[in-house]
Design an enzyme around this catalytic site. Structure first.
Site, PDB file in Angstrom:
ATOM      1  N   LYS A 127      -0.772   6.069   8.959  1.00  0.00           N
ATOM      2  CA  LYS A 127      -1.410   7.150   9.810  1.00  0.00           C
ATOM      3  C   LYS A 127      -2.042   6.458  11.125  1.00  0.00           C
ATOM      4  O   LYS A 127      -3.324   6.230  11.086  1.00  0.00           O
ATOM      5  CB  LYS A 127      -2.523   7.891   9.356  1.00  0.00           C
ATOM      6  N   THR A 180      -9.744   0.018   2.757  1.00  0.00           N
ATOM      7  CA  THR A 180      -8.986  -0.586   1.753  1.00  0.00           C
ATOM      8  C   THR A 180      -8.466  -1.923   1.924  1.00  0.00           C
ATOM      9  O   THR A 180      -8.657  -3.186   1.668  1.00  0.00           O
ATOM     10  CB  THR A 180      -7.948   0.121   0.950  1.00  0.00           C
ATOM     11  N   GLU A 208       0.799  -1.152  -0.011  1.00  0.00           N
ATOM     12  CA  GLU A 208      -0.101  -0.105   0.010  1.00  0.00           C
ATOM     13  C   GLU A 208       0.729   1.270  -0.006  1.00  0.00           C
ATOM     14  O   GLU A 208       2.059   1.116   0.708  1.00  0.00           O
ATOM     15  CB  GLU A 208      -0.825   0.210   1.380  1.00  0.00           C
ATOM     16  N   ASP A 209       0.398   2.357  -0.654  1.00  0.00           N
ATOM     17  CA  ASP A 209       0.974   3.695  -0.520  1.00  0.00           C
ATOM     18  C   ASP A 209       0.903   4.289   0.859  1.00  0.00           C
ATOM     19  O   ASP A 209       1.723   4.751   1.532  1.00  0.00           O
ATOM     20  CB  ASP A 209       0.601   4.563  -1.482  1.00  0.00           C
ATOM     21  N   ASP A 244      -4.694   4.652   5.914  1.00  0.00           N
ATOM     22  CA  ASP A 244      -5.131   5.567   7.114  1.00  0.00           C
ATOM     23  C   ASP A 244      -6.243   4.832   7.585  1.00  0.00           C
ATOM     24  O   ASP A 244      -6.282   4.367   8.522  1.00  0.00           O
ATOM     25  CB  ASP A 244      -5.345   6.890   6.375  1.00  0.00           C
ATOM     26  N   THR A 245      -7.647   4.955   6.951  1.00  0.00           N
ATOM     27  CA  THR A 245      -8.764   4.545   7.606  1.00  0.00           C
ATOM     28  C   THR A 245      -8.689   2.966   7.927  1.00  0.00           C
ATOM     29  O   THR A 245      -9.273   2.303   8.674  1.00  0.00           O
ATOM     30  CB  THR A 245     -10.060   4.754   6.873  1.00  0.00           C
ATOM     31  N   ARG A 271       0.568  12.735  -8.489  1.00  0.00           N
ATOM     32  CA  ARG A 271       1.139  11.639  -8.317  1.00  0.00           C
ATOM     33  C   ARG A 271       2.648  11.516  -8.797  1.00  0.00           C
ATOM     34  O   ARG A 271       3.720  10.856  -8.173  1.00  0.00           O
ATOM     35  CB  ARG A 271       0.481  10.649  -9.003  1.00  0.00           C
TER      36      ARG A 271
END
Length: 178
Positions: free
Chosen positions: A134, A110, A102-103, A106-107, A168
């Site tokens: 994060k 995904t 993953e780049d 956060d939440t 990007r």
């Protein structure tokens, strides 16, 4: 590094390309150590992880394959609960070592979507590697095994991450100016 304007927002320099490269090497070394002698399928999550996957592969010294899935969870600067699958897995994953790349985590929405799909495909094991993490935004139970850089819960662009399609291509990472 100067500020950049993307659409209607201004972003200031946050993480340099040299710091990004240094942290990618550290992640690669740990992966090489943990999977020594084992074949691995690296699965990059498009669109954001394409640069991280490419640079990570420069330092991976394992028998490996690379594949991609494409999921979407952002609109503008907001992450949404609904994650759309645009491109899925194309190869057999049964009995394989999988590293989801993953780049940014956060939440975690995904990751939940990917893990739901992976659970039915019987891999040997699944590990998660992310360039950016994060911790203040992440509320899921899925372990993130390899983290390049922990960051605050700010909106960022660059090095594969975008704001409505732009940014990007930036080699450094930028943080939104409030």
């Amino acid at each position: 590094m100067a500020q950049v304007k993307l659409h209607d927002k201004i972003f200031r320099p946050f993480i340099s390309s040299s710091e990004i490269a240094s942290q990618i090497k550290k992640v690669a070394l740990k992966l090489n150590e943990d999977f020594y002698g084992e074949p691995v399928l690296f699965v990059g999550v498009l669109n954001g992880a394409f640069r991280f996957v490419a640079d990570l592969m420069n330092d991976i010294d394992l028998e490996c394959e690379v594949s991609f899935v494409k999921l979407a969870s952002y609109s503008g600067t907001q992450s949404h609960e609904k994650v759309s699958k645009l491109i899925g897995f194309n190869e057999s994953l049964e009995g394989r070592n999988i590293v989801v790349v993953e780049d940014i985590v956060d939440t975690g929405n995904t990751l939940v979507k990917i893990m739901e799909e992976l659970n039915g495909l019987n891999p040997k094991q699944v590990k998660i590697a992310t360039l950016l993490y994060k911790p203040d935004a992440y509320k899921k139970d899925i372990p993130v095994d390899y983290v390049g850089i922990e960051i605050p819960n700010d909106f960022i662009v660059g090095y594969g991450l975008d704001y409505d399609g732009l940014g990007r291509n930036l080699n450094d990472i930028y943080k939104i100016v409030d």
